[in-house]
Scaffold this motif. Structure first.
Motif, short mmCIF file in Angstrom:
data_model
loop_
_atom_site.label_atom_id
_atom_site.label_comp_id
_atom_site.label_asym_id
_atom_site.label_seq_id
_atom_site.Cartn_x
_atom_site.Cartn_y
_atom_site.Cartn_z
N ILE A 56 -2.95 -7.38 1.51
CA ILE A 56 -3.98 -6.07 1.56
C ILE A 56 -2.73 -4.45 1.33
CG2 ILE A 56 -5.41 -7.39 2.92
CD1 ILE A 56 -4.65 -5.19 4.89
N GLY A 57 -1.55 -5.11 1.05
CA GLY A 57 -1.64 -3.63 0.02
C GLY A 57 -0.08 -3.05 0.67
N GLY A 58 0.03 -1.56 1.37
CA GLY A 58 1.31 -1.25 2.26
C GLY A 58 1.00 -0.36 2.75
N ASN A 59 1.15 0.95 3.25
CA ASN A 59 0.87 1.35 4.56
C ASN A 59 -0.09 2.22 3.89
OD1 ASN A 59 0.92 3.14 7.29
ND2 ASN A 59 1.52 4.40 5.88
N ASP A 60 -0.04 2.85 2.96
CA ASP A 60 -1.27 3.54 2.61
C ASP A 60 -3.11 3.04 2.24
OD1 ASP A 60 0.88 5.84 1.74
OD2 ASP A 60 0.79 5.69 -0.72
N ASP A 61 -2.63 2.16 1.84
CA ASP A 61 -3.83 0.76 1.22
C ASP A 61 -4.27 0.55 2.95
OD1 ASP A 61 -3.56 0.47 -1.27
OD2 ASP A 61 -1.53 -0.28 -0.17
N VAL A 62 -3.83 0.37 4.08
CA VAL A 62 -4.33 0.29 5.51
C VAL A 62 -4.65 1.81 6.13
CG1 VAL A 62 -2.92 -2.16 5.55
CG2 VAL A 62 -2.16 0.00 6.32
N GLN A 63 -3.60 2.47 5.52
CA GLN A 63 -4.51 4.18 5.92
C GLN A 63 -5.62 4.52 5.92
OE1 GLN A 63 -2.67 5.80 8.76
NE2 GLN A 63 -1.21 3.81 8.92
N GLN A 64 -6.38 4.31 4.54
CA GLN A 64 -6.90 4.46 3.55
C GLN A 64 -8.11 3.57 4.26
OE1 GLN A 64 -8.05 6.48 1.48
NE2 GLN A 64 -9.56 6.29 1.46
N LEU A 65 -8.09 2.30 4.33
CA LEU A 65 -9.05 1.99 5.25
C LEU A 65 -9.23 1.94 6.78
CD1 LEU A 65 -7.87 -1.93 3.99
CD2 LEU A 65 -10.16 -0.78 3.88
N PRO B 216 6.18 -1.23 2.93
CA PRO B 216 5.50 -2.67 4.42
C PRO B 216 4.18 -2.98 2.83
CG PRO B 216 3.67 -1.01 5.32
CD PRO B 216 5.34 -0.48 4.44
N ASN B 217 4.61 -4.58 3.03
CA ASN B 217 3.30 -5.89 2.56
C ASN B 217 2.85 -6.18 3.39
OD1 ASN B 217 2.12 -7.53 0.65
ND2 ASN B 217 4.09 -7.69 -0.68
N ILE B 218 2.04 -6.05 3.83
CA ILE B 218 0.78 -6.19 5.05
C ILE B 218 0.38 -7.98 4.39
CG2 ILE B 218 -0.72 -6.52 6.60
CD1 ILE B 218 0.53 -2.71 6.46
N MET B 219 -0.04 -8.70 4.44
CA MET B 219 -0.25 -10.31 4.39
C MET B 219 -1.59 -10.58 5.15
SD MET B 219 2.32 -12.32 2.05
CE MET B 219 1.16 -12.76 1.19
N ILE B 220 -2.82 -11.34 5.26
CA ILE B 220 -3.54 -11.91 6.18
C ILE B 220 -3.78 -13.09 5.45
CG2 ILE B 220 -5.72 -11.48 7.16
CD1 ILE B 220 -5.73 -8.16 6.95
#
Length: 222
Positions: A187-196, A178-182
């Motif tokens: 803000i990155g992909g799944n690994d990035d949002v899971q880390q947050l 995924p490519n997640i945009m706000i």
């Protein structure tokens, strides 16, 4: 009339003067020749050094071009992407994804992206078969109550998904899903949002990046 002895002395003196003149001139010519040769040698050395310098610069330029071609196009800076998207977001009402221009023109990926970004402050670019996309969607859609609801774009179902994905790669530097945009920024992909999420910073990140467009971010009980 001069005596024979005087004539002999005069002749010897004349020969001596002649030899001195010849010696002096030959010495001066030798100095000139040596100076000329030194000048020519320095000029040749300068030309050789200049040629080496040019070859080194050409080799460095060729190496840089090869490295740039291997690395591919650089993504636009976040500020540049934000500026482009801000201008697009301020234009007109939202149309359907993948629609061509109203005047029947060709498909414009950047116009399509701008229309998608107007649907919600949070956009999740996903693919239906991608497990990482499913995990990210579950986090945003089921682990949190977010108002407005994040909008999901399934690129494998989108009529121009490949073109849209190419544009995302160019503007965000991220091709994978995924490519997640706000608010138009990735803000990155799944690994990035899971880390947050593990660090307890996901909700605050959504609020800070979404600004006034985000009305509610509530972590639901597990």
């Amino acid at each position: 009339m001069p005596s024979p002895r005087r004539l002999k002395l005069i002749a010897v003196a004349a020969v001596t003067v002649f030899l001195i003149v010849i010696y002096y001139n030959s010495g001066r010519d030798a100095v000139k020749r040596e100076t000329y040769m030194q000048t020519m040698q320095r000029a040749a050395q300068d030309r050789e050094n200049a040629g080496v310098g040019n070859r080194l610069r050409e080799a460095a330029d060729a190496a840089k071009k090869a490295a740039d071609m291997k690395a591919g196009p650089k993504p636009d800076s976040p500020r540049a992407v934000e500026a482009v998207m801000k201008g697009r977001l301020e234009q007109g009402p939202v149309g359907k994804e993948g629609d061509d221009d109203d005047d029947g023109g060709e498909y414009s990926a950047i116009d399509d992206l701008a229309g998608i970004l107007r649907r919600s402050p949070i956009i999740i670019f996903s693919k239906t078969y991608c497990p990482h996309s499913r995990t990210a969607k579950d986090l945003f859609l089921h682990a949190y109550k977010i108002v407005p609801t994040p909008y999901v774009v399934e690129l494998d179902n989108h009529p121009h998904g490949s073109e849209l994905q190419d544009l995302l790669a160019k503007q965000t530097g991220r091709r994978t899903v995924p490519n997640i945009m706000i608010s138009g920024k990735s803000i990155g992909g799944n690994d990035d949002v899971q880390q947050l999420e593990r660090e307890g910073r996901l909700g605050d990140t959504i609020h800070s990046m979404g600004g006034k467009r985000i009305m509610k971010v509530l972590k639901l009980k597990e």
